[in-house]
Design a protein around this motif. Sequence first.
Motif, PDB file in Angstrom:
ATOM      1  N   GLY A  52       0.816  -1.191   0.000  1.00 48.12           N
ATOM      2  CA  GLY A  52       0.000   0.000   0.000  1.00 48.12           C
ATOM      3  C   GLY A  52       0.861   1.257   0.000  1.00 48.12           C
ATOM      4  O   GLY A  52       0.359   2.350  -0.199  1.00 48.12           O
ATOM      5  N   GLY A  53       2.179   1.099   0.224  1.00 49.16           N
ATOM      6  CA  GLY A  53       3.089   2.220   0.139  1.00 49.16           C
ATOM      7  C   GLY A  53       3.301   3.001   1.423  1.00 49.16           C
ATOM      8  O   GLY A  53       3.996   4.008   1.433  1.00 49.16           O
ATOM      9  N   PHE A  54       2.713   2.558   2.537  1.00 50.75           N
ATOM     10  CA  PHE A  54       2.902   3.246   3.809  1.00 50.75           C
ATOM     11  C   PHE A  54       4.297   2.967   4.358  1.00 50.75           C
ATOM     12  O   PHE A  54       4.834   1.891   4.158  1.00 50.75           O
ATOM     13  CB  PHE A  54       1.901   2.734   4.859  1.00 50.75           C
ATOM     14  N   THR A  55       4.845   3.921   5.106  1.00 51.67           N
ATOM     15  CA  THR A  55       6.055   3.611   5.859  1.00 51.67           C
ATOM     16  C   THR A  55       5.624   2.939   7.153  1.00 51.67           C
ATOM     17  O   THR A  55       4.504   3.131   7.627  1.00 51.67           O
ATOM     18  CB  THR A  55       6.879   4.871   6.200  1.00 51.67           C
ATOM     19  N   MET A  56       6.522   2.173   7.722  1.00 54.85           N
ATOM     20  CA  MET A  56       6.228   1.467   8.969  1.00 54.85           C
ATOM     21  C   MET A  56       5.828   2.447  10.071  1.00 54.85           C
ATOM     22  O   MET A  56       4.822   2.253  10.749  1.00 54.85           O
ATOM     23  CB  MET A  56       7.458   0.666   9.397  1.00 54.85           C
TER      24      MET A  56
END
Length: 150
Positions: free
Chosen positions: A76-80
């Motif tokens: 989804g392209g989110f950073t941790m």
Amino acid sequence: MHEVVKAAYAMEEGLRHFYHAVSLDRKGEPAQLLRKLAAIEEGHKRRLTEIYMRLTDSTDISDLITGTSEKKILEGGFTMEEFLRKSAGSIETEEQVLTLAMMLEAQALDLYLRYSRKTDDQKAREILHKLGDEEKAHLSLLGNMMEKTA
């Protein structure tokens, strides 16, 4: 094409790491489910490793895994960090874990399909469709798991 596989690998590793990290703060069935989801992401990484080795005609995967632990990009392209900040309090029950996982897998599916429409490279398109098919299968598995919790 190698870059797409590397990005997909990084996302799968990011999600595996996320599930594992969150499982450490949970108990009981939610923790077990998170560990199971982390193991599924390991399977996705193995599949991507196989694809990468076929593409490069080599068993050297150092370029594939370099930097993935630092990036921590989720499907989804989110950073941790971004994702943990936004969702940490909303993943306490099995249903919440499954809902979250389904959301991320759907976003990954969308990402792979969008990339497949943008590329003129037939081989890249085929790989992206295979990745999309794997995400569909994962969504189906998660849906079945959700039905069992209801």
